[in-house]
Design an enzyme around this catalytic site. Structure first.
Site, PDB file in Angstrom:
ATOM      1  N   GLU A 276       0.957  -1.180  -0.158  1.00 42.32           N
ATOM      2  CA  GLU A 276      -0.107   0.067  -0.031  1.00 42.32           C
ATOM      3  C   GLU A 276       0.918   1.449  -0.039  1.00 42.32           C
ATOM      4  OE1 GLU A 276      -3.225   0.128  -0.353  1.00 42.32           O
ATOM      5  OE2 GLU A 276      -3.123  -2.114  -0.598  1.00 42.32           O
ATOM      6  N   ASP A 357       4.096  -4.505  -5.873  1.00 43.86           N
ATOM      7  CA  ASP A 357       4.543  -5.631  -5.371  1.00 43.86           C
ATOM      8  C   ASP A 357       6.238  -5.639  -5.369  1.00 43.86           C
ATOM      9  OD1 ASP A 357       2.096  -6.871  -5.001  1.00 43.86           O
ATOM     10  OD2 ASP A 357       2.271  -8.169  -6.607  1.00 43.86           O
TER      11      ASP A 357
HETATM   12 ZN   LIG Z   1      -2.500  -2.432  -4.910  1.00 45.54          ZN
END
Ligand SMILES: [Zn+2]
Length: 413
Positions: A276, A357
């Protein structure tokens, strides 16, 4: 003729939706007999079978809903009900901005009322059957009522303002309207976490202790000064879990659903948090804001052209030169048009997910906790593990678990 072309495009959209759904249905059934290799250690056959049932049930429901929505859209556009409603309003009140805005508001409300039975069925039958729904009828109706009051308090004045700009600024109204919308969005982005979200959910600071220290240390490592990490009572409505980022500048905060905190271990939560934070650090949030601002500028300009276009207004039974009906027609048609752009928008969003990621892995120094977290979330949310690539292209804003896992394992150590 124009009306016929537009109706044709709307029906074509429904046909493509059915085709994508059919492709996906076949694809899912072809993989239904055995848990795919990559998920063997993490998902038991019973949960996998349940995820397939959930996927198929959602797609059956989706077909009925899409058909209904298309029928309603065609009826509203071509039955003459819109010009009839407008003529009643102008007969009573004339054409001042407040009356035109009220007219749009009443039609919009009626349309969203027509979708209520479907919303109800989705929550209290579909989600209920698979053990996701936790809301009771009282919460459900209260949510709708609050939504209506918010639309009345915020949306209606904004609509009046947009229509007023035509009187005040003439041909340049669309630029002013765009500026007003942008200002409104920025103010709301700052105020919503303080004023609006608490109307629907309770937010509590993550309690002092091991988990909080761990997450704050992670944020520090990621180069992010977290003002607050809060837990939201998402379990009030659903067992689905999520995490998000909200607020601007001094008010920004990270919100974790209570369901997420229950479902994930410490390191897994760290990985989700790092992901996030990545959206913030990699400026995805800012870029999305700029993209949507550009799109809405284009949209306002287009409405200004359409409101003057003879062929457009007369196709739907209106005289050219009146902004309110053009604005509403554009709103109705934009939904149908944006479907065709969704692979592009989702492609962009998926790119951001891969980047976030990769950022999370750099912060964590290992891909394992993120992979574990994604697996657990897929399992708990009964996500479709094997969508058809074309289907996911149109409907998925995030890559599938398998795609994300492969990308994560391919990252340089
Ligand atoms: Zn995301």
């Amino acid at each position: 003729m124009i009306a016929l072309i537009i109706a044709g495009l709307i029906v074509l959209k429904l046909a493509v939706q059915f085709w994508l759904d059919w492709l996906n249905h076949r694809h899912v059934l072809a993989h239904a007999n055995a848990v795919p290799e990559a998920f063997k250690e993490v998902i038991d056959p019973a949960t996998y079978a349940k995820s397939i049932q959930y996927t198929l049930a959602k797609s059956r429901f989706g077909r009925v809903e899409d058909t209904y929505d298309t029928a309603v859209l065609l009826a509203v556009l071509f039955s003459g009900v819109l010009p009839w409603t407008f003529s009643i309003f102008t007969g009573w009140f004339g054409t001042p901005a407040w009356a035109m805005a009220a007219c749009l508001f009443v039609i919009g409300m009626t349309l969203s009322l027509s979708g209520l039975p479907f919303n109800w069925y989705a929550d209290f039958h579909l989600e209920q059957r698979f053990g996701f729904n936790t809301a009771n009828a009282q919460t459900w109706w209260a949510d709708r009522l609050k939504g209506l009051l918010l639309a009345l308090a915020l949306g209606y004045p904004l609509l009046v303002l947009v229509l007023k700009f035509v009187e005040w600024t003439g041909a340049w109204w669309w630029l002013w309207a765009w500026g007003a919308l942008l200002g409104f969005q920025l103010v709301m982005a700052g105020l919503a976490p303080v004023l609006i979200l608490p109307l629907f959910n309770k937010f509590t600071p993550l309690p002092e202790g091991g988990l909080r220290d761990r997450l704050l240390a992670l944020a520090e490592r990621a180069g992010f000064r977290a003002r607050a990490i809060e837990v939201m009572d998402g379990s009030k409505r659903s067992r689905h879990s999520n995490a998000f980022f909200t607020g601007l500048g001094r008010f920004r905060k990270i919100v974790l659903f209570d369901t997420l905190v229950q479902q994930l271990s410490g390191p897994e939560l760290e990985a989700v948090l790092a992901h996030e934070i990545a959206h913030f650090k990699l400026k995805h949030i800012l870029k999305n804001l700029l993209l949507s601002a550009t799109a809405s500028l284009g949209a306002f300009y287009l409405v200004s052209l359409l409101a003057r276009a003879d062929w457009f207004c007369r196709s739907f039974g209106f005289e050219p030169g009146n902004l309110a009906p053009a604005l509403f027609l554009f709103g109705l048609l934009a939904g149908a048009a944006s479907f065709w752009c969704s692979p592009l928008a989702h492609g962009w969003s998926r790119r951001c997910e891969y980047q976030a990621d990769a950022f999370a892995v750099r912060v964590m120094n290992t891909p394992q906790p993120l992979i574990a977290a994604l697996r657990r979330l897929n399992e708990k949310n009964l996500s479709n593990l094997t969508p058809h690539p074309l289907y996911s292209g149109f409907y998925y804003s995030h890559p599938t678990l398998l795609e994300r896992r492969q990308a994560l394992l391919c990252l340089p150590a």
